[in-house]
Structures are given as structure tokens and as C-alpha cells.
Design a protein around this motif. Structure first.
Motif, mmCIF file in Angstrom:
data_model
loop_
_atom_site.group_PDB
_atom_site.id
_atom_site.type_symbol
_atom_site.label_atom_id
_atom_site.label_comp_id
_atom_site.label_asym_id
_atom_site.label_seq_id
_atom_site.Cartn_x
_atom_site.Cartn_y
_atom_site.Cartn_z
ATOM 1 N N LYS A 138 0.816 -1.212 0.000
ATOM 2 C CA LYS A 138 0.000 0.000 0.000
ATOM 3 C C LYS A 138 0.849 1.262 0.000
ATOM 4 C CE LYS A 138 -3.746 2.360 2.422
ATOM 5 N NZ LYS A 138 -4.531 2.485 3.675
ATOM 6 N N ASP B 206 -9.550 4.511 1.527
ATOM 7 C CA ASP B 206 -9.437 3.113 1.113
ATOM 8 C C ASP B 206 -10.526 2.771 0.105
ATOM 9 O OD1 ASP B 206 -8.275 1.443 4.198
ATOM 10 O OD2 ASP B 206 -7.281 2.777 2.753
ATOM 11 N N ARG C 5 -15.665 0.946 14.418
ATOM 12 C CA ARG C 5 -15.214 -0.003 13.416
ATOM 13 C C ARG C 5 -15.814 -1.377 13.693
ATOM 14 N NH1 ARG C 5 -8.917 0.630 12.144
ATOM 15 N NH2 ARG C 5 -9.625 -0.652 10.399
ATOM 16 N N ARG D 155 -8.179 -4.500 14.441
ATOM 17 C CA ARG D 155 -7.501 -5.484 15.301
ATOM 18 C C ARG D 155 -6.007 -5.178 15.432
ATOM 19 N NH1 ARG D 155 -9.933 -10.201 11.811
ATOM 20 N NH2 ARG D 155 -9.787 -8.450 10.359
ATOM 21 N N VAL D 156 -5.375 -4.817 14.327
ATOM 22 C CA VAL D 156 -3.943 -4.510 14.428
ATOM 23 C C VAL D 156 -3.748 -3.220 15.217
ATOM 24 C CG1 VAL D 156 -1.855 -3.946 13.109
ATOM 25 C CG2 VAL D 156 -3.386 -5.743 12.317
ATOM 26 N N THR D 157 -4.684 -2.293 15.054
ATOM 27 C CA THR D 157 -4.613 -1.058 15.849
ATOM 28 C C THR D 157 -4.622 -1.384 17.335
ATOM 29 O OG1 THR D 157 -5.720 0.273 14.153
ATOM 30 C CG2 THR D 157 -5.818 1.090 16.415
ATOM 31 N N GLU E 245 0.843 4.173 7.106
ATOM 32 C CA GLU E 245 0.116 5.096 7.995
ATOM 33 C C GLU E 245 0.904 5.371 9.265
ATOM 34 O OE1 GLU E 245 -1.735 2.605 6.398
ATOM 35 O OE2 GLU E 245 -2.790 4.001 5.093
ATOM 36 N N HIS F 122 -12.439 -7.243 5.525
ATOM 37 C CA HIS F 122 -11.473 -7.629 6.559
ATOM 38 C C HIS F 122 -10.557 -8.743 6.073
ATOM 39 C CE1 HIS F 122 -13.445 -5.159 9.515
ATOM 40 N NE2 HIS F 122 -14.599 -5.733 9.264
HETATM 41 O O1 XDX Z 1 -6.666 -0.786 11.848
HETATM 42 C C1 XDX Z 1 -6.418 -2.017 11.703
HETATM 43 O O2 XDX Z 1 -6.159 -2.774 12.648
HETATM 44 C C2 XDX Z 1 -6.367 -2.627 10.287
HETATM 45 C C3 XDX Z 1 -7.243 -3.905 10.231
HETATM 46 O O3 XDX Z 1 -8.550 -3.562 10.465
HETATM 47 P P1 XDX Z 1 -9.669 -4.713 10.746
HETATM 48 O O4 XDX Z 1 -9.212 -5.463 11.999
HETATM 49 O O5 XDX Z 1 -9.723 -5.606 9.546
HETATM 50 O O6 XDX Z 1 -10.946 -3.933 10.964
HETATM 51 O O7 XDX Z 1 -6.845 -1.692 9.320
HETATM 52 C C4 XDX Z 1 -6.088 -0.507 9.107
HETATM 53 O O8 XDX Z 1 -4.723 -0.747 9.011
HETATM 54 C C5 XDX Z 1 -4.017 -0.589 7.788
HETATM 55 C C6 XDX Z 1 -2.523 -0.413 8.106
HETATM 56 O O9 XDX Z 1 -2.258 0.884 8.570
HETATM 57 C C7 XDX Z 1 -4.497 0.588 6.954
HETATM 58 O O10 XDX Z 1 -3.804 0.647 5.703
HETATM 59 C C8 XDX Z 1 -5.968 0.369 6.706
HETATM 60 O O11 XDX Z 1 -6.463 1.482 5.921
HETATM 61 C C9 XDX Z 1 -6.734 0.320 7.998
HETATM 62 O O12 XDX Z 1 -8.011 -0.198 7.670
#
Ligand code: XDX
Ligand code: UDP
Length: 313
Positions: free
Chosen positions: A109, A129, A162, A174-176, A221, A249
Motif C-alpha cells: 500500500k 481506502d 469499526r 484489530r492490528v490497531t 500510515e 477484513h
Molecule cells: O486498523 C487495523 O487494525 C487494520 C485492520 O482492520 P480490521 O481489523 O480488519 O478492521 O486496518 C487498518 O490498518 C491498515 C494499516 O495501517 C491501513 O492501511 C488500513 O487502511 C486500515 O483499515
């Protein structure tokens, strides 16, 4: 440190959160049209195999009329009809490989967000996105509001509820929640007020973006957030509540690779001399046993676009 005094977020983060958090409801289309002036706005959609959703998002952005000067989809190597669907909806479509070809083409990305700088004309870029399943035009107006209101604001991050589609009313990001937020709180506590540090919807001034490196893949990001903070300070950042955002997802293994990339992106900024092992080994069931599956999660950043031959032209 007196352990009795760690029951709150970093004072700078708390102050930033209180002062720099807005809602899309604060910015009407009419007020934005009046405030736009001569600023050009490019909405950019990074897209890898997003045929089912990209067209509706492009159509939604175009309902904003002259507030948005161009909608550009950067095809990240799709094998479906993403490019055709996006073009039919009215977007300008560029394939990653056709942009600055002398710089080569890398997966991920970060590559397409970086190359978007070379095929857009906006003073402001709004990244959205292309897999959103509930896009609404206020995603764009909400992100533009703080930028039009304050020239010292350089980047605006979206935040939202979300839902984890088909699983739970929250639970997304989830990764957040499991990797990025804990790591950012630990290493950059001043950023603890950022509700969605990984939000794929954000707007920023070209004058900022073209001077920052773009981290590889899903680290983009995280890298841009940290680098904006470190080069321009917390006051350059703002965030806006967009309500709710739903999207396609990925599976847990994919998110594991995403998290690993983010670990490298943060490490490169915290302890660049400390070289991490560049790959992630995961395991897949194969008949009676399991088989290791190794992924490279540590490719270098792309350099600031202003340093790239041919960009200024
Ligand atoms: O925030 C997150 O944990 C991830 C995965 O989201 P989901 O657990 O699939 O809702 O999604 C984000 O992360 C990516 C990496 O920075 C971004 O590129 C995505 O736009 C964002 O949706
Ligand atoms: O190599 C890639 C990976 C992702 N994307 C796009 O980046 C956005 C976010 O990616 P994804 O949905 O895979 O991330 P998630 O939201 O699941 O974290 C989507 O528009 C993808 O099509 C891309 O252009 N190239």
C-alpha cells in the motif's frame, strides 16, 4: 518515575485530544465551498482487487462536485476489473507500474500512496481506502474541514466506530488495538490521543507529504503519523470523527504480517541502529503437519518525493 502518577495519558496527548478533535458535523458543504479558495483537492484511492467497492466510492466522492478537483485511483496490481470499474465511475486511473517507472515498482500500500503524489495536482490529498462498504461523502468533507480552517494544520486523521463485519458491533481495527496502539503509546506517548492511528482515511497537505518518506506496505500510515509528529509537531495534526466505517477484513495471518511490518516501521524510527530480523515466519496446516510460511516484512521506505528525479516536472 512515581508509579502513582501514571494513571493518565501523556499531558501533551490529553491536551491535543481536547483541542484537535472535531466532528464531520462541524463542517457543512457550503462552508467548505466558501473556504476552499484556490486550494486544489485530490482524492486518492489505493486499490488492489477492489472491483466490488471502488465504483460506488468514486461515485460518492464525485457527488461533492467542485469541492474535489480530481479523483484518482492508483491500481496496485489488481487482477480483477478494479481499473475498468473505477474508470467507468469517473475516476482517473493509473497503474502503479506506469508511475515513475524509472523508480521501479514495489508491492504494498505504501508504494501506491507514495506514487500518487506524482500523478495528482492537489495542494491537499485525501486518501480513502477502496474497500469501504459504507463510504459517504462526509468522509471527505470531514477530513477537509480542519485543513481549510487552519493553515497550520498539515494532516487530519479520521476516526470512527469499526464494526467487525459479520462478527461484532465493534472489534474492528484489530492490528490497531493489539499492536499499533500499544507500541505507539509506549514509544510515542504524545500520540496517545490519536483514536485511529492506522485509519486509511486521512487528508494532508502536499507540502508535507512530498517531504516525508513513505514506509513499506501497511507501515505507511504508522510512518507518516510518526514522521509528521516528529517533523512538524503535534499541532500539525488533527482528527475528525466520521461516525462509523466498515470495510473488507483480512484474515488473522494477513493482519499478523501487517503488524510485523508496523513493528519494523516503528523500530526504524525509534532504534534504526537496532536491526530486526527482516522476515516473519508463520505456520500453515499441511495434511498431518504444519509448514512454515516466511514473509519479508521489512522493505525500505520510499524517499521523500521531492528528492525523486522527474517529480518536480
Ligand atoms: O486498523 C487495523 O487494525 C487494520 C485492520 O482492520 P480490521 O481489523 O480488519 O478492521 O486496518 C487498518 O490498518 C491498515 C494499516 O495501517 C491501513 O492501511 C488500513 O487502511 C486500515 O483499515
Ligand atoms: O498492496 C496493497 C494493499 C492494499 N491496498 C489498498 O489499500 C487499502 C487498504 O488495504 P486493506 O483493505 O487490505 O487493509 P485493511 O483495511 O484490511 O487494513 C485498500 O483500498 C486496498 O485495496 C493497495 O492498494 N495495495
Amino acid at each position: 518515575m512515581d508509579l502513582t502518577t501514571v494513571s493518565f495519558m501523556h499531558p501533551s496527548a490529553a491536551a491535543w485530544f481536547a483541542a484537535r478533535t472535531a466532528s464531520w458535523l462541524d463542517f457543512s458543504l457550503a462552508s467548505l465551498a466558501a473556504a476552499k479558495g484556490g486550494a486544489r483537492v485530490s482524492v486518492v484511492l489505493p486499490a488492489l482487487d477492489e472491483e466490488p467497492t471502488v465504483g460506488e466510492i468514486v461515485t460518492g466522492v464525485l457527488t461533492l462536485g467542485s469541492l474535489v478537483d480530481e479523483v484518482v485511483v492508483v491500481d496496485s496490481g489488481s487482477v480483477d476489473r478494479t481499473a475498468e470499474v473505477a474508470a467507468a465511475a469517473g475516476a482517473v486511473v493509473h497503474h502503479r507500474d506506469d508511475i515513475l517507472p524509472w523508480t521501479g515498482s514495489r508491492p504494498g500500500k505504501g508504494e501506491v500512496l507514495w506514487k500518487a503524489l506524482a500523478v495528482t495536482t492537489g495542494d491537499i490529498l485525501v486518501y480513502v481506502d477502496a474497500d469501504l462498504t459504507d463510504f459517504r461523502p462526509h468522509f471527505v468533507t470531514g477530513l477537509l474541514g480542519p485543513l481549510f480552517a487552519d493553515p497550520s494544520t498539515l494532516m487530519v486523521k479520521a476516526f470512527y466506530d469499526r464494526p467487525l463485519l459479520d462478527v461484532s458491533a465493534s472489534g474492528g481495527g484489530r492490528v490497531t488495538e493489539l499492536a499499533a496502539r500499544p507500541l505507539l503509546n509506549a514509544y510515542f506517548p504524545e500520540l496517545a490521543g490519536v483514536v485511529q492511528p492506522l485509519a486509511g482515511e486521512y487528508a494532508a497537505r502536499r507540502s508535507l507529504l512530498e517531504r516525508l518518506p513513505f514506509a513499506y506496505g501497511y507501515g505507511v500510515e504508522t510512518g507518516l503519523l510518526i514522521d509528521t509528529y516528529r517533523t512538524a509537531g503535534l499541532s500539525a495534526l488533527a482528527q475528525v470523527d466520521l461516525g462509523q466505517r466498515t470495510h473488507g477484513h483480512q484474515d488473522t495471518a494477513a493482519l499478523g504480517r501487517m503488524a510485523a511490518t508496523i513493528v519494523h516501521t516503528i523500530n526504524d524510527r525509534v532504534a534504526p541502529a537496532h536491526k530486526l530480523w527482516p522476515t516473519l515466519t508463520q505456520f500453515r496446516r499441511d495434511g498431518e503437519g504444519v509448514v512454515p510460511h516466511v514473509t519479508d516484512v521489512s522493505l525500505p521506505d520510499r524517499p521523500p518525493m521531492v528528492t525523486v528525479d522527474g517529480y518536480q516536472a
